[in-house]
Every structure is written in structure tokens, then in C-alpha cells.
Design a protein around this motif. Structure first.
Motif, PDB file in Angstrom:
ATOM      1  N   THR A 178       0.809  -1.227   0.000  1.00 35.12           N
ATOM      2  CA  THR A 178       0.000   0.000   0.000  1.00 35.12           C
ATOM      3  C   THR A 178       0.841   1.275   0.000  1.00 35.12           C
ATOM      4  OG1 THR A 178      -0.108  -0.098   2.425  1.00 35.12           O
ATOM      5  CG2 THR A 178      -1.913  -1.119   1.210  1.00 35.12           C
ATOM      6  N   VAL A 179       2.149   1.147  -0.015  1.00 32.93           N
ATOM      7  CA  VAL A 179       3.015   2.334   0.088  1.00 32.93           C
ATOM      8  C   VAL A 179       2.808   3.288  -1.083  1.00 32.93           C
ATOM      9  CG1 VAL A 179       5.421   3.113   0.049  1.00 32.93           C
ATOM     10  CG2 VAL A 179       4.739   1.255   1.562  1.00 32.93           C
ATOM     11  N   ALA A 180       2.494   2.765  -2.268  1.00 29.20           N
ATOM     12  CA  ALA A 180       2.272   3.642  -3.424  1.00 29.20           C
ATOM     13  C   ALA A 180       1.155   4.642  -3.153  1.00 29.20           C
ATOM     14  CB  ALA A 180       1.945   2.797  -4.656  1.00 29.20           C
ATOM     15  N   ILE A 181       0.138   4.224  -2.401  1.00 28.01           N
ATOM     16  CA  ILE A 181      -0.952   5.141  -2.039  1.00 28.01           C
ATOM     17  C   ILE A 181      -0.429   6.234  -1.123  1.00 28.01           C
ATOM     18  CG2 ILE A 181      -3.112   5.297  -0.724  1.00 28.01           C
ATOM     19  CD1 ILE A 181      -3.794   2.495  -1.807  1.00 28.01           C
ATOM     20  N   LEU A 182       0.377   5.860  -0.152  1.00 31.58           N
ATOM     21  CA  LEU A 182       0.921   6.837   0.792  1.00 31.58           C
ATOM     22  C   LEU A 182       1.848   7.828   0.100  1.00 31.58           C
ATOM     23  CD1 LEU A 182       1.700   4.521   3.850  1.00 31.58           C
ATOM     24  CD2 LEU A 182      -0.469   5.545   3.125  1.00 31.58           C
ATOM     25  N   ASP A 183       2.614   7.339  -0.868  1.00 28.38           N
ATOM     26  CA  ASP A 183       3.519   8.221  -1.614  1.00 28.38           C
ATOM     27  C   ASP A 183       2.750   9.332  -2.323  1.00 28.38           C
ATOM     28  OD1 ASP A 183       5.871   6.956  -0.887  1.00 28.38           O
ATOM     29  OD2 ASP A 183       5.932   5.662  -2.656  1.00 28.38           O
ATOM     30  N   ARG A 184       1.527   9.038  -2.730  1.00 28.33           N
ATOM     31  CA  ARG A 184       0.702  10.039  -3.411  1.00 28.33           C
ATOM     32  C   ARG A 184       0.123  11.073  -2.432  1.00 28.33           C
ATOM     33  NH1 ARG A 184      -2.260   8.285  -8.143  1.00 28.33           N
ATOM     34  NH2 ARG A 184      -0.828   7.169  -9.537  1.00 28.33           N
ATOM     35  N   LEU A 185       0.056  10.714  -1.153  1.00 30.14           N
ATOM     36  CA  LEU A 185      -0.730  11.516  -0.207  1.00 30.14           C
ATOM     37  C   LEU A 185       0.078  12.186   0.905  1.00 30.14           C
ATOM     38  CD1 LEU A 185      -3.788   9.107   0.265  1.00 30.14           C
ATOM     39  CD2 LEU A 185      -3.745  11.226  -1.068  1.00 30.14           C
ATOM     40  N   TYR A 186       1.352  11.873   1.058  1.00 25.28           N
ATOM     41  CA  TYR A 186       2.053  12.393   2.236  1.00 25.28           C
ATOM     42  C   TYR A 186       2.221  13.911   2.205  1.00 25.28           C
ATOM     43  CZ  TYR A 186       6.689  12.995  -0.023  1.00 25.28           C
ATOM     44  OH  TYR A 186       7.740  13.401  -0.795  1.00 25.28           O
ATOM     45  N   ARG A 187       2.095  14.514   1.024  1.00 26.37           N
ATOM     46  CA  ARG A 187       2.147  15.973   0.936  1.00 26.37           C
ATOM     47  C   ARG A 187       0.764  16.561   0.644  1.00 26.37           C
ATOM     48  NH1 ARG A 187       7.347  16.808  -2.971  1.00 26.37           N
ATOM     49  NH2 ARG A 187       6.150  15.277  -4.170  1.00 26.37           N
ATOM     50  N   ASP A 188      -0.266  15.841   1.026  1.00 26.63           N
ATOM     51  CA  ASP A 188      -1.636  16.294   0.793  1.00 26.63           C
ATOM     52  C   ASP A 188      -1.898  17.617   1.518  1.00 26.63           C
ATOM     53  OD1 ASP A 188      -4.313  14.845  -0.332  1.00 26.63           O
ATOM     54  OD2 ASP A 188      -4.805  16.187   1.338  1.00 26.63           O
ATOM     55  N   ASP A 189      -2.763  18.427   0.948  1.00 28.97           N
ATOM     56  CA  ASP A 189      -3.090  19.720   1.553  1.00 28.97           C
ATOM     57  C   ASP A 189      -3.878  19.576   2.857  1.00 28.97           C
ATOM     58  OD1 ASP A 189      -1.876  21.079  -0.521  1.00 28.97           O
ATOM     59  OD2 ASP A 189      -3.735  21.327  -1.665  1.00 28.97           O
ATOM     60  N   SER A 190      -4.553  18.439   3.024  1.00 29.42           N
ATOM     61  CA  SER A 190      -5.447  18.247   4.168  1.00 29.42           C
ATOM     62  C   SER A 190      -4.738  17.562   5.336  1.00 29.42           C
ATOM     63  CB  SER A 190      -6.653  17.397   3.740  1.00 29.42           C
ATOM     64  OG  SER A 190      -7.396  16.977   4.868  1.00 29.42           O
ATOM     65  N   ASP A 191      -4.802  18.191   6.496  1.00 29.47           N
ATOM     66  CA  ASP A 191      -4.243  17.564   7.696  1.00 29.47           C
ATOM     67  C   ASP A 191      -4.992  16.282   8.030  1.00 29.47           C
ATOM     68  OD1 ASP A 191      -2.508  17.624  10.117  1.00 29.47           O
ATOM     69  OD2 ASP A 191      -4.417  17.906  11.155  1.00 29.47           O
ATOM     70  N   TYR A 192      -6.276  16.251   7.729  1.00 27.43           N
ATOM     71  CA  TYR A 192      -7.116  15.061   7.925  1.00 27.43           C
ATOM     72  C   TYR A 192      -6.549  13.869   7.156  1.00 27.43           C
ATOM     73  CZ  TYR A 192     -11.656  12.499   7.697  1.00 27.43           C
ATOM     74  OH  TYR A 192     -12.671  11.573   7.781  1.00 27.43           O
ATOM     75  N   VAL A 193      -6.107  14.120   5.947  1.00 26.60           N
ATOM     76  CA  VAL A 193      -5.519  13.065   5.128  1.00 26.60           C
ATOM     77  C   VAL A 193      -4.118  12.711   5.621  1.00 26.60           C
ATOM     78  CG1 VAL A 193      -4.746  12.443   2.793  1.00 26.60           C
ATOM     79  CG2 VAL A 193      -6.878  13.734   3.105  1.00 26.60           C
ATOM     80  N   ARG A 194      -3.325  13.719   5.937  1.00 23.87           N
ATOM     81  CA  ARG A 194      -1.943  13.465   6.359  1.00 23.87           C
ATOM     82  C   ARG A 194      -1.883  12.672   7.655  1.00 23.87           C
ATOM     83  NH1 ARG A 194      -1.522  18.947   5.202  1.00 23.87           N
ATOM     84  NH2 ARG A 194      -1.197  19.382   7.419  1.00 23.87           N
ATOM     85  N   ARG A 195      -2.806  12.914   8.570  1.00 28.31           N
ATOM     86  CA  ARG A 195      -2.833  12.132   9.818  1.00 28.31           C
ATOM     87  C   ARG A 195      -3.064  10.652   9.517  1.00 28.31           C
ATOM     88  NH1 ARG A 195      -6.112  16.264  11.847  1.00 28.31           N
ATOM     89  NH2 ARG A 195      -7.934  14.902  11.781  1.00 28.31           N
ATOM     90  N   SER A 196      -3.949  10.385   8.559  1.00 23.61           N
ATOM     91  CA  SER A 196      -4.198   9.001   8.172  1.00 23.61           C
ATOM     92  C   SER A 196      -2.949   8.385   7.567  1.00 23.61           C
ATOM     93  CB  SER A 196      -5.351   8.936   7.163  1.00 23.61           C
ATOM     94  OG  SER A 196      -5.501   7.621   6.662  1.00 23.61           O
ATOM     95  N   VAL A 197      -2.238   9.133   6.735  1.00 25.97           N
ATOM     96  CA  VAL A 197      -1.010   8.631   6.119  1.00 25.97           C
ATOM     97  C   VAL A 197       0.013   8.274   7.198  1.00 25.97           C
ATOM     98  CG1 VAL A 197       0.964   9.280   4.678  1.00 25.97           C
ATOM     99  CG2 VAL A 197      -1.371   9.850   3.946  1.00 25.97           C
ATOM    100  N   ALA A 198       0.175   9.151   8.184  1.00 23.76           N
ATOM    101  CA  ALA A 198       1.129   8.884   9.265  1.00 23.76           C
ATOM    102  C   ALA A 198       0.738   7.632  10.047  1.00 23.76           C
ATOM    103  CB  ALA A 198       1.218  10.084  10.197  1.00 23.76           C
ATOM    104  N   ASN A 199      -0.541   7.485  10.356  1.00 20.44           N
ATOM    105  CA  ASN A 199      -0.996   6.305  11.099  1.00 20.44           C
ATOM    106  C   ASN A 199      -0.843   5.034  10.275  1.00 20.44           C
ATOM    107  OD1 ASN A 199      -1.716   7.726  13.436  1.00 20.44           O
ATOM    108  ND2 ASN A 199      -3.761   8.174  12.657  1.00 20.44           N
ATOM    109  N   HIS A 200      -1.086   5.146   8.981  1.00 22.20           N
ATOM    110  CA  HIS A 200      -0.921   3.987   8.086  1.00 22.20           C
ATOM    111  C   HIS A 200       0.535   3.539   8.068  1.00 22.20           C
ATOM    112  CE1 HIS A 200      -2.239   2.040   4.035  1.00 22.20           C
ATOM    113  NE2 HIS A 200      -1.131   1.467   4.449  1.00 22.20           N
ATOM    114  N   LEU A 201       1.448   4.487   7.878  1.00 18.78           N
ATOM    115  CA  LEU A 201       2.865   4.102   7.848  1.00 18.78           C
ATOM    116  C   LEU A 201       3.291   3.532   9.199  1.00 18.78           C
ATOM    117  CD1 LEU A 201       5.416   3.973   6.166  1.00 18.78           C
ATOM    118  CD2 LEU A 201       5.984   6.285   6.935  1.00 18.78           C
TER     119      LEU A 201
END
Length: 365
Positions: A178-201
Motif C-alpha cells: 500500500t506504500v504507493a498510495i501513501l507516496d501520493r498523499l504524504y504531501r496532501d493539503d489536508s491535515d485530515y488526510v496526512r494524519r491518516s497517512v502517518a498512522n498507516h505508515l
């Protein structure tokens, strides 16, 4: 504030019944109508499952017919909140059971349509378990959505250890899929999304910590203003576990230190009392030493084994030739979440992930 089980309560069940009856007036929704009176003894997930089953029983037609009913219900302002959990679960069940590409893809699309009303993160697990590669390909497309709820669903729904959700064995068997998904989102504008990325990793810390460190290192090579904070949150477990590579990423490289201790004030501690330890740390290097100081309490378990638990002590910088004295009192008071057993215990000092000795003592009842 309601208890977790009350998030799906009788009012939720009645709202689901009303909205679906309006969308499908000729359907036999008697079981769904009765569900409000059956929730009492059930936990949260069981309540969601009960409503899901009642919905599937009341709408027994094809996936296409079922999806049409759900989309007819969607404009109702009451069709949101916790009643969406059983709805998305039912969507996933019908779509996968249909065993057609069209139903699968439309089911995923319907989850994306509904996720802003309540996250579809639990329901997507049904798709992931049925066809992981197809589901991940669709989730990868979601990372480009203009809707932050859909982008977050791409990350949150595919987490290896999503809380409350069923496991997806193939995700665990294919570490990093699933890392390819995170690579697309780690610089997302939304803190809501970035928190999920951090928890996923961070979820990878349990089985494949090297993926956590390697991915974080790549992100730090191409950061934006939020990357450092995201990486710190994603590394929290591997840092707690003393991973030296992760610590070095955050600037806590192994240092040239002379450590005296830890020294204990007692050799025996009664359950309910506490032990105090102290240590002196001297920087022998020529440069300031940035240090994160932890201590690990090695507990004797009920079966006689030993398990360590890490506690934060201090984060600081020690100048060349300077010394730092640390002291901490650790309680052995029994808590509802922690019970102590008689036997040998130890306190270990850990600096930048490196052990600097331990002191043993006995815990007695």
C-alpha cells in the motif's frame, strides 16, 4: 458523550428504516423495522452487522437494484452519520457477491460517494479481501480526488491494522503493497488526510519497521512544510522501540557518551510503592550531542516471562564535555490497565536507541 456502543442506537436504526422505506416503499423492511429493539445487548460492531443483515434481507434483489435504492436514499438529510456503517457494509457485500467487474467497480464508487457521510473505511475491507490488486488500483485513483474524504479513504481503508476493522491477510502477507498510495498523499493539503497517512505508515512498525524507516527517509528527501511533523508521527512506534535508523532521521544519531547508572534507591519494591533511579550522562564528543533519553521497565509477567515497556524521560542537547543528571521515580501502583507480579524486574536506560545498562530489583507483593 455517548458510549461507543450507543453510536449505533435505536434512533440510528429508526433513521435507517425511515430513509430506506422512503427510497423503497414496496420493500419488506420488517426486520429492519424491528432492529431498533434488538440492539440493547450488542457491542458496536455487532450492532452494525445486525443492521447490515436486516438491510440485505429487506432488499434481496440484484446489486444494481440495491445500489439504486441506496442512491435514491442519499438525498435525505438524515441519511448520514453512524447509520452509514451498515449501509456501506451491505453495499460491499452485495457488490462482491455479484462476482462481476461492473458491480465491483460500482460498489467501490458508491463507497466513495458515501464516505463523506461516515467513513467507508470498514466496508472497503470486503473489497480488499476479495480482490486486493483491483481494490488498490481504484484506491490509487482516489488519491487524485478533489474530495479529502475520498483521499483519506484511500489511505485509512487500506491500513494494515485499521482499528475496529477486519484484517486483510494479503496486505500483511505482501508488506509495503500500500506504500504507493501513501507516496501520493504524504504531501496532501489536508491535515485530515496526512494524519491518516502517518498512522498507516506507523502500522508497518509491528511487522516491517524497515519499511517505515525507508519510506520516511524518502519523504524527507522531497518534503514540504508538513513532512517533518508527519514523519515524526509516523515514526513514533519505531522510535519508542529504539530504532537507531529512525532516530538518526530525526537528528538523534549515536553519540559518544559516558553514562553512570542507572542507580536505584532500593533493591526491593512492594506493589503499590515506587522506585527512584538516577543516572549521569557526559558528552565525550567535540560536538553538541542531541539526545532522546528513554527508560525501559522490564516487567515479570504472570507466566514468568519478561516484557519491557518504554517510557519517555528527556529530549535535550548536551554540550561538549558537559554532563546531564537525570532522575525519575517510577510507580508500581496497580491500575485498571496494569497489574504487577512479584519477581525480578529491571530498569534499563536507552539513549538514541542504544542501551546504556540496566539495574535489577525485586517486586514483592
Amino acid at each position: 458523550m455517548p458510549f461507543a456502543d450507543e453510536l449505533i442506537g435505536p434512533d440510528t436504526a429508526r433513521a435507517l428504516f425511515r430513509t430506506v422505506r422512503t427510497a423503497a416503499p414496496s420493500a419488506d423492511l420488517s426486520l429492519l423495522d424491528a432492529a431498533a429493539g434488538l440492539l440493547g445487548p450488542l457491542a458496536l460492531r455487532a450492532r452494525a452487522d445486525l443492521l447490515c443483515d436486516a438491510l440485505l434481507t429487506g432488499l434481496p434483489g440484484t446489486y444494481v437494484e440495491f445500489a439504486r435504492t441506496i442512491r435514491r436514499a442519499a438525498p435525505d438529510p438524515d441519511f448520514r452519520g453512524w447509520l452509514i456503517w451498515p449501509v456501506t457494509s451491505a453495499v460491499a457485500s452485495k457488490a462482491v457477491e455479484a462476482k462481476t467487474k461492473g458491480a465491483f467497480d460500482d460498489g467501490m464508487s458508491l463507497l466513495a460517494e458515501l464516505t463523506g457521510r461516515l467513513s467507508s473505511e470498514f466496508a472497503i475491507r470486503t473489497f480488499l479481501r476479495a480482490d486486493l490488486d483491483r481494490s488498490l488500483a481504484i484506491a490509487l485513483e482516489w488519491t487524485q480526488s478533489s474530495d479529502e474524504h475520498v483521499r483519506r479513504l484511500a489511505s485509512e481503508g487500506t491500513r494494515p491494522y485499521l482499528p475496529w476493522a477486519v484484517r486483510v491477510p494479503e496486505i500483511l502477507e505482501r508488506p509495503g503493497v500500500t506504500v504507493a498510495i501513501l507516496d501520493r498523499l504524504y504531501r496532501d493539503d489536508s491535515d485530515y488526510v496526512r494524519r491518516s497517512v502517518a498512522n498507516h505508515l506507523n502500522d508497518f512498525s509491528r511487522d516491517v519497521p524497515n519499511i517505515v524507516v525507508q519510506t520516511a527517509a524518502r519523504w524527507l528527501e522531497a518534503p514540504d512544510a508538513n513532512t517533518d511533523r508527519l514523519v515524526r508521527h509516523a515514526l513514533r512506534t519505531v522510535i519508542k522501540n529504539g530504532n537507531t535508523e529512525a532516530l538518526a532521521l530525526l537528528g538523534f544519531a549515536p553519540a559518544d557518551l559516558d553514562v553512570t547508572g542507572p542507580a536505584l534507591d532500593v533493591a526491593e519494591v512492594h506493589v503499590g510503592d515506587s522506585v527512584e533511579f538516577s543516572a549521569s550522562i557526559r558528552n565525550l564528543g567535540l560536538e553538541p550531542a542531541k539526545v532522546v533519553i528513554d527508560y525501559i521497565v522490564h516487567h515479570t509477567k504472570a507466566n514468568g516471562g519478561v516484557k519491557g515497556k518504554t517510557f519517555k524521560l528527556k529530549t535535550t542537547t548536551i554540550a561538549p564535555s558537559a554532563s546531564l543528571d537525570v532522575r525519575r521515580r517510577h510507580s508500581f501502583r496497580t491500575l485498571t490497565t496494569r497489574k504487577y507480579y512479584p519477581g525480578p524486574h529491571a530498569i534499563e536506560l536507552q539513549i538514541n536507541g542504544v542501551s546504556y545498562g540496566r539495574a535489577t530489583f525485586q517486586v514483592v507483593s
